[in-house]
Design a protein around this motif. Sequence first.
Motif, mmCIF file in Angstrom:
data_model
loop_
_atom_site.group_PDB
_atom_site.id
_atom_site.type_symbol
_atom_site.label_atom_id
_atom_site.label_comp_id
_atom_site.label_asym_id
_atom_site.label_seq_id
_atom_site.Cartn_x
_atom_site.Cartn_y
_atom_site.Cartn_z
ATOM 1 N N ARG A 226 -31.612 -14.182 28.012
ATOM 2 C CA ARG A 226 -30.277 -14.423 27.468
ATOM 3 C C ARG A 226 -30.196 -14.054 25.988
ATOM 4 N N ALA A 234 -25.480 -9.137 30.851
ATOM 5 C CA ALA A 234 -25.163 -10.511 31.235
ATOM 6 C C ALA A 234 -24.098 -10.547 32.315
ATOM 7 N N TRP A 255 -24.046 -15.384 28.730
ATOM 8 C CA TRP A 255 -25.101 -16.110 29.440
ATOM 9 C C TRP A 255 -25.142 -17.544 28.904
ATOM 10 N N THR A 259 -24.299 -20.130 33.637
ATOM 11 C CA THR A 259 -25.154 -19.033 34.080
ATOM 12 C C THR A 259 -26.616 -19.462 34.082
ATOM 13 N N LYS A 260 -27.018 -20.217 33.078
ATOM 14 C CA LYS A 260 -28.393 -20.739 33.032
ATOM 15 C C LYS A 260 -28.682 -21.609 34.250
ATOM 16 N N GLU A 278 -33.338 -19.186 31.101
ATOM 17 C CA GLU A 278 -33.213 -18.359 29.899
ATOM 18 C C GLU A 278 -33.594 -16.904 30.127
#
Length: 290
Positions: A226, A234, A255, A259-260, A278
């Motif tokens: 990220r 991303a 990100w 998204t994580k 990450e």
Amino acid sequence: MGSIKVAVDAGHGYNTAGKRSPAFVRTVTHTYDGKTITVKEGSQFREHVANAGVADYLANYLSRLGFDVLRTGFDDDDGTNDTTDMSINKRQSLIRGYGCQYSLSCHFNANTGKWNSANGIEALYDASEKRAGDSKALARAIQSRIQPVYGQKNRGAKTAKGLGMCNATGMECVASVLMEYAFMDNQFEAERYFCNPESWYRYAIATADGFVDYLTGGALGKEISRTDATKKEALWVQIMLNKALNSGLVLDGIWGTKTKKAVIQFYTKNGLGASKGEELSLNAVKMLSR
């Protein structure tokens, strides 16, 4: 980047004059995904049915990937009658009103209206309008995906002046493309592709993949984190996570926290070990690319 809005257009209306095959010389039946299409000897198959077949698969798949999809041309009103050709002006107005950044119009081609040897697949854009550069790039990306599906003659990403659904400027889109998937007056392509719901599905997925390639630069081939991911990278990650998990991520190219969490879920589901969300290992990238 926010939510990406795309119009999926189902081409000509059911009763549009001339938009149908010649009379089939034999009865043809195809069954796929719970759909059975039979075209009897001596009958014609209407372009709208095939257009809407591809467009429906395309709209559903793009929605799954996280795009905000507007459907146009499926019929005159609410998608149930399929009897009237929605005017180009109305389609353009709907696309402008919805704020679509992109427009994808699904069609099948014709040459003489009688059985003939014209064949192949192409993606059309209008080189004469102000946003031709983006539309050309989108047409090329889509053509590179749809042509290999059946190895049809590659008619290329071609210019088509004056087609309303290629007028990105008039629709206030970044880019617009009209796909011609096969010739409905070529007996081989009509029997194999034009009236075949499996072909509709395969064309739709390839069209969507080409659209994603245009937006993101194509599949990744490296580890990514990220902290060093570009917005396009991303965005690719978000689209692929939506495809793999139905994550419902907003396609903003950032990100962030959601998204994580989706990365962690992907690692857990696929036995890839511990993850803080990450980064994506090369193995994870390859799995997402499938």
